[in-house]
Design a protein around this motif. Sequence first.
Motif, PDB file in Angstrom:
ATOM      1  N   ILE A   1       0.809  -0.893   0.067  1.00  0.00           N
ATOM      2  CA  ILE A   1       0.017  -0.211  -0.141  1.00  0.00           C
ATOM      3  C   ILE A   1       0.619   1.265  -0.083  1.00  0.00           C
ATOM      4  O   ILE A   1       2.015   0.987   0.584  1.00  0.00           O
ATOM      5  CB  ILE A   1      -0.646   0.231   1.528  1.00  0.00           C
ATOM      6  CG1 ILE A   1      -1.870   0.962   0.723  1.00  0.00           C
ATOM      7  CG2 ILE A   1      -0.586   0.224   2.766  1.00  0.00           C
ATOM      8  CD1 ILE A   1      -3.345   1.141   1.861  1.00  0.00           C
TER       9      ILE A   1
ATOM     10  N   SER B   1      -5.616   8.215   2.721  1.00  0.00           N
ATOM     11  CA  SER B   1      -7.053   8.474   2.157  1.00  0.00           C
ATOM     12  C   SER B   1      -7.943   7.082   2.916  1.00  0.00           C
ATOM     13  O   SER B   1      -9.166   7.294   3.191  1.00  0.00           O
ATOM     14  CB  SER B   1      -6.855   7.499   0.379  1.00  0.00           C
ATOM     15  OG  SER B   1      -8.170   7.810  -0.169  1.00  0.00           O
ATOM     16  N   ASN B   2      -7.323   6.161   3.246  1.00  0.00           N
ATOM     17  CA  ASN B   2      -7.795   5.321   4.237  1.00  0.00           C
ATOM     18  C   ASN B   2      -7.716   5.975   5.454  1.00  0.00           C
ATOM     19  O   ASN B   2      -8.902   5.467   6.101  1.00  0.00           O
ATOM     20  CB  ASN B   2      -7.846   3.992   4.090  1.00  0.00           C
ATOM     21  CG  ASN B   2      -8.186   3.067   3.115  1.00  0.00           C
ATOM     22  OD1 ASN B   2      -8.224   3.572   1.687  1.00  0.00           O
ATOM     23  ND2 ASN B   2      -6.850   2.541   2.469  1.00  0.00           N
TER      24      ASN B   2
ATOM     25  N   GLU C   1      -0.177   7.372  -0.480  1.00  0.00           N
ATOM     26  CA  GLU C   1      -1.356   8.255  -0.414  1.00  0.00           C
ATOM     27  C   GLU C   1      -2.417   7.219  -0.226  1.00  0.00           C
ATOM     28  O   GLU C   1      -3.613   7.933   0.176  1.00  0.00           O
ATOM     29  CB  GLU C   1      -0.892   8.447  -1.587  1.00  0.00           C
ATOM     30  CG  GLU C   1      -0.177   9.449  -1.582  1.00  0.00           C
ATOM     31  CD  GLU C   1       1.388   8.989  -2.282  1.00  0.00           C
ATOM     32  OE1 GLU C   1       2.411   9.537  -2.039  1.00  0.00           O
ATOM     33  OE2 GLU C   1       1.506   7.548  -1.994  1.00  0.00           O
ATOM     34  N   GLN C   2      -2.360   6.101  -0.130  1.00  0.00           N
ATOM     35  CA  GLN C   2      -3.457   5.331  -0.042  1.00  0.00           C
ATOM     36  C   GLN C   2      -3.341   4.927   1.024  1.00  0.00           C
ATOM     37  O   GLN C   2      -4.878   5.083   1.538  1.00  0.00           O
ATOM     38  CB  GLN C   2      -2.913   4.004  -0.687  1.00  0.00           C
ATOM     39  CG  GLN C   2      -3.175   3.514  -2.579  1.00  0.00           C
ATOM     40  CD  GLN C   2      -2.613   3.023  -2.612  1.00  0.00           C
ATOM     41  OE1 GLN C   2      -1.677   1.498  -2.247  1.00  0.00           O
ATOM     42  NE2 GLN C   2      -3.785   2.044  -3.800  1.00  0.00           N
TER      43      GLN C   2
END
Length: 281
Positions: free
Chosen positions: A228, A235-236, A231-232
Amino acid sequence: MRLFLSRLFSILYLLISANTVFADSHINRIISVDANATEILTSLGYSEQIIGADITSQPFFREPSPANVGYHRSLNAEGLLALQPQLIIGSNHMGPNAVVAMINKANIPLIQLDSPHSPEELISNITTLGKALNAPKKASELIQRVNKTSNQIKALKQGTSPRIAFLLDVGDRGLSLAGKDTAANTLITIIGGKNVSEFNSYKSISMESLLSMNADIILIGQRNTTLITPEQILSNHPLLAHAEASKNNQLISIHSGSLIAGLSLAALDEAERISRRIYAQ
């Protein structure tokens, strides 16, 4: 009663069949029910000899993959014996005990490795499998790789011991923090860090509690083989942006699957990658 007798005769047949495998001393039918062992076997060049593997070992193979024998803690004796293996390799966590007893009764060589929690223990497992497969040269080369990576990690360490949080993103269930008796803690120790948690195993943690721990570095992975991106992650879990580690660019993704069976070769490579990231700044 008929069903019981039918299953009994089936098992007896498989036991007898299994005992006939050993006419050829060359081992070319291996079942591996431990991801760590499977990684070592494939690194030694024995991928094609693996005829069955547990579910955690499947990512190590391309199609066609070996037979999936299920979860290593809930194995089926008939399924294993039906593959007529010459050698079964697992961990000290494999089971249930009745299946292990059945394997031993069938006189099929069984190697149960300890889950490694240090480079030395990983080397011990490599040595064990190298001897069992009569492949001391290949095992020696793999051990040299482990030693080289370990030495590189030690060379990168600095005097400080950063406080590190290892998080597992479990989707809708939020985040879990790795405790003291985990492979994640082993990785933290190897890279010279200090685990911020004071408990054992993994425990769910709220964002407020995590932020209050004020970790210098946050490592985060998923329950799959995907890496992952930061940025992900943000975002999560947008509140992670308020963590000091995030502000200092020390929110680092990790291949958590490399730690599924203890300290693996891939986990050691991850330790080197992370060490270069945190100490080379």
